[in-house]
Design an enzyme around this catalytic site. Structure first.
Site, PDB file in Angstrom:
ATOM      1  N   ASP A   1       8.424  -1.708  43.282  1.00 44.71           N
ATOM      2  CA  ASP A   1       8.532  -0.321  43.729  1.00 44.71           C
ATOM      3  C   ASP A   1       9.254  -0.318  45.083  1.00 44.71           C
ATOM      4  O   ASP A   1       9.494  -1.363  45.694  1.00 44.71           O
ATOM      5  CB  ASP A   1       7.155   0.347  43.814  1.00 44.71           C
ATOM      6  CG  ASP A   1       7.273   1.876  43.731  1.00 44.71           C
ATOM      7  OD1 ASP A   1       8.388   2.407  43.912  1.00 44.71           O
ATOM      8  OD2 ASP A   1       6.253   2.544  43.500  1.00 44.71           O
TER       9      ASP A   1
HETATM   10  C1  BGC Z   1       7.707   5.609  43.678  1.00 41.95           C
HETATM   11  C2  BGC Z   1       8.212   5.226  42.295  1.00 41.95           C
HETATM   12  C3  BGC Z   1       9.635   5.647  42.137  1.00 41.95           C
HETATM   13  C4  BGC Z   1      10.456   5.021  43.229  1.00 41.95           C
HETATM   14  C5  BGC Z   1      11.925   5.362  43.133  1.00 41.95           C
HETATM   15  C6  BGC Z   1       8.630   5.156  44.773  1.00 41.95           C
HETATM   16  O1  BGC Z   1       8.274   5.701  45.983  1.00 41.95           O
HETATM   17  O2  BGC Z   1       6.429   5.073  43.857  1.00 41.95           O
HETATM   18  O3  BGC Z   1       7.410   5.806  41.316  1.00 41.95           O
HETATM   19  O4  BGC Z   1      10.102   5.299  40.865  1.00 41.95           O
HETATM   20  O5  BGC Z   1       9.974   5.488  44.482  1.00 41.95           O
HETATM   21  O6  BGC Z   1      12.163   6.665  43.424  1.00 41.95           O
END
Ligand code: BGC
Length: 756
Positions: free
Chosen positions: A265
């Protein structure tokens, strides 16, 4: 390319070129880099590094993605195309109801169709991967991301997750179909168990809970062909999952056989330093690589340290090669080496984005996912009788912000508001439409830091100003109350602002924003015929709303066709088809609350006054305000003659079990055609530990004509009776199983099945 060619390509690459295939940076830097002659991202990456990057996120639109790809292809030394990834959570431009709403639809086919439509818009816009579905089990409504989950049940999450993956990819084949996208299951694992519902905090859960409740849906997603898995920010047993070898290597890769791309993530690799688990970014890069994380989303730990880690002998080059190969394979299976622009085209965008078919599906999804919580009285207010003199009150009548915080590409100007839809209906029937605002949606304070710098909105540069900071507007409320006094029925459109849920939007209070509660109380003084339509990203404490309203319709964050869908429901053109996939708590003091909780040695008797020293509260009930699986329709159903074909079955020596038929007679006892969800629950014997009091193991959504009566059957076999032990292996215990079919999780009588 065939696998030999892919390997040849890999071996022709320098270490640096390989490392940068594993680096993902946000689209805006990339875009800026391209349009501003390649220098704007220099504080992040050098121009040379930028040309080597393997993937980006957050850019979409055929024109933008095509131009970035075109330039990238000419600059990259091997002409390796970029992967475009994005959070297409519940639609790209056509926003479908948010995932928790789709969870309430109990309809895998609807979820599949919505995901397919979202994939079509995405592929036309040049996207290759969506960071969805989120298969985090959620039990705590304080957590803002419950909106992004299908709910609190492992079985339902797994079913809907698989349907979503199938829809995004266009099936469970080796590669996503043209016109669809690759699907990334997230957030592995147990991100939804954030302690105290506070985003990013650790998951303090037992191994048993992890195996039985939290892991199964991700596992189903992997089995359904997810192309990528994203590791989560949180810790499990104190270890950040992004650096957890046991979970990633032993469980996800070895046991579940996941061979796709593993992506961290956003900055989850870098955050292992803040967790105190790694001394610095270099150590974090090493740990993540040792765990087998292929792509580093936005921390730059790989970009800055992987090459040195290899040359210093701390990481073997083969580890990097294995990760790069997985990334190249993903590009290859998407067909990018043949056509780096894939399905992207402005014509296709024009055809699919906000097409009539997608809008019609979005509208259907609103009614399939809305939950009618209350419709009291001998003559219920809903559906509204055509000649009723209604006044529409509340901040959600005019609002076009009907999509969740995660519909990052949705545009409110595409949305049909309740007001527009209600005016259309009034016009068609030759009646006047009457509306009073009543109060602002909330006070700025309710949004906390979200009203300042908003992480969730980082992809949208054109955000409308958030909210007026006014608190309760007394004159507005007085005007609304007096309009209510002149009407037969009040339709109060109330709820949480969409930014009050989503990432980073945990709440400690689950009630409606204060101005809206004040409004509802005043309306009640002048008119008792109130229909409350609740827009929300999470289960709320709706005690006051229910006490002050004769009817309560929960429509979640319904998306682009929110207004039309709500009108379909209120006028009775559609039936509320949703059943809660997350318990609606009585109050915040009950959370985490979920129907499938482990048993206690001191259960609370259902029908007696509670003595002390029993598992209960002294000030609130144990039961939620509305249980999992609950929802009313505009007709009524009765269940009778529940039966099981045998009370005893034997596990065969090869571990198989001949399925047993369980049946129930269902009747539509009302005067209109209607839908319901039959739910089959099992209570299994102990395997040495306290088992959950009950677990959903099957469901069927039915639609019956008035008076229609039929027998509905379920086959209960190994899968329905098995559970995952602490070792992560499924097993069926010998002993007595209890089985019940109901219309929600508060089932009546239980059947018995003994497994010998
Ligand atoms: C979130 C994810 C997301 C990623 C990209 C993160 O802050 O937890 O769910 O896919 O950002 O945007």
């Amino acid at each position: 390319m065939n696998s030999q060619q892919l390997r040849a390509l890999l071996h022709s690459m320098s270490l640096k070129e390989k490392v940068f295939q594993l680096v993902q940076i946000p689209g805006q830097y990339f875009r800026a880099g391209v349009t501003d002659t390649g220098t704007a991202a220099e504080d992040v990456l050098s121009e040379e590094e930028l040309t080597l990057v393997g993937s980006t996120l957050g850019v979409f639109g055929a024109e933008s993605t095509e131009s970035i790809q075109r330039i990238h292809m000419t600059r990259h030394p091997h002409g390796i195309p970029l992967l475009f990834m994005h959070d297409v959570i519940h639609g790209l431009r056509t926003a479908f109801p948010m995932p928790l709403a789709l969870g309430a639809s109990f309809s895998p086919s609807l979820v599949e169709r919505c995901s397919a439509a979202a994939a079509e818009e995405s592929a036309a816009s040049g996207l290759h991967v969506t960071f969805a579905p989120m298969l985090d089990l959620v039990r705590d409504a304080r957590w803002g991301r419950v909106m992004e989950s299908f709910g609190e049940d492992p079985f339902l999450n797994g079913k809907l997750g698989c349907a979503s993956i199938k829809g995004f990819r266009g099936g469970n084949g080796d590669a996503p179909l043209p016109g669809r996208v690759a699907s990334c299951v997230k957030h592995f694992a147990a991100y939804g168990a954030a302690e105290a519902g506070r985003d990013y905090s650790g998951a303090n859960i037992s191994r048993r809970q992890l195996q039985e409740a939290y892991l199964p849906a991700y596992r189903k997603g992997v089995e359904a062909g997810a192309d990528l898995v994203m590791t989560s920010f949180n810790t499990v047993e104190g270890i950040p999952v992004t650096g957890n070898k046991e979970m990633i290597k032993s469980t996800l890769r070895d046991k579940w056989g996941f061979h796709g791309v593993l992506i961290s993530d956003w900055n989850a690799i870098g955050e292992m330093v803040a967790h105190g688990v790694c001394a610095d970014q270099r150590q974090a890069a090493k740990l993540a690589m040792d765990c087998g994380i292929d792509i580093d989303m936005c921390s730059l730990a790989y970009a800055r340290h992987l090459e040195a880690l290899v040359s210093d002998g701390e990481i073997r080059e083969e580890q990097v090669d294995a990760a790069v190969l997985r990334v190249l394979e993903l590009k290859n299976c998407l067909g990018l080496f043949n056509d780096p622009f894939r399905y992207a085209s402005p014509e296709r965008e024009n055809r699919s984005i906000l097409s009539e078919t997608h809008r019609a599906l979005a509208r259907e999804a609103v009614s399939e996912s809305a939950v009618l919580l209350k419709n009291a009285g001998e003559k219920p207010l809903l559906p509204l009788s055509p000649d009723v003199n209604a006044v529409w009150i509340g901040p959600f009548v005019e609002s076009r912000e009907l999509h969740s915080a995660w519909a990052v590409s949705a545009d409110p100007s595409d949305t049909v508001s309740v007001r527009e839809a209600a005016e259309d209906v009034a016009r068609a029937e030759g009646r006047l439409f009457s509306y009073v605002e009543g109060c602002p949606m909330t006070c700025r304070e309710d949004l906390g830091p979200l009203s300042e710098e908003n992480n969730v909105l980082r992809f949208r540069e054109d955000n409308p100003p958030l909210l007026s900071p006014e608190a309760v507007e007394e004159p507005l409320i007085r005007e609304a109350a007096s309009a209510a006094g002149r009407a037969d029925v009040v339709i109060a459109c109330l709820g949480e602002h969409r930014l009050m849920s989503g990432e980073g939007a945990s709440r400690g209070d689950l009630s409606l924003p204060a101005p809206q509660l004040a409004l509802l109380r005043e309306l009640y003084r002048t008119n008792r015929n109130i229909v409350s339509v609740i827009f929300t990203g999470r289960p709320l404490d709706l005690r006051d709303v229910c006490a002050l309203s004769r009817s309560v319709l929960l429509v979640w964050m319904p998306g682009t066709e929110g207004g039309s869908g709500v009108l379909d429901l209120l006028t009775g053109h559609a039936e509320p088809g949703g059943r809660l996939s997350m318990s609606m708590p009585y109050s915040v003091g009950q959370v985490p609350i979920y129907y499938n909780h482990p048993s206690t040695g001191r259960p609370k008797p259902a029908d007696t006054k509670v003595p002390r020293y029993i598992s209960s509260y002294i000030d609130i009930p144990n039961s939620p305000l509305f249980p999992f699986g609950y929802g009313l329709g505009y007709t009524s159903f009765t269940l009778s003659e529940q039966s099981i074909e045998t009370n005893e079955a034997s596990l065969q020596t090869d571990g198989t079990l001949k399925p047993v038929r369980v049946s129930v007679t269902v009747k539509n006892t009302g005067s209109r055609r209607g839908k319901s969800v039959l739910q089959l629950y099992v209570r299994r014997p102990s395997d040495g530990a306290a088992a959950p009091v009950m677990e959903l193991k099957a469901f069927q959504k039915i639609a019956f004509d008035p008076g229609e009566k039929r027998e509905i059957s379920f086959l209960i076999g190994y899968d329905e009776l098995s559970h995952f032990g602490t070792d992560g292996n499924p097993s069926v215990e010998k002993g007595e199983y209890r089985i019940a079919i109901g219309l929600d999780s508060e089932v009546g009588s239980w059947l018995s099945l003994t497994i010998t």
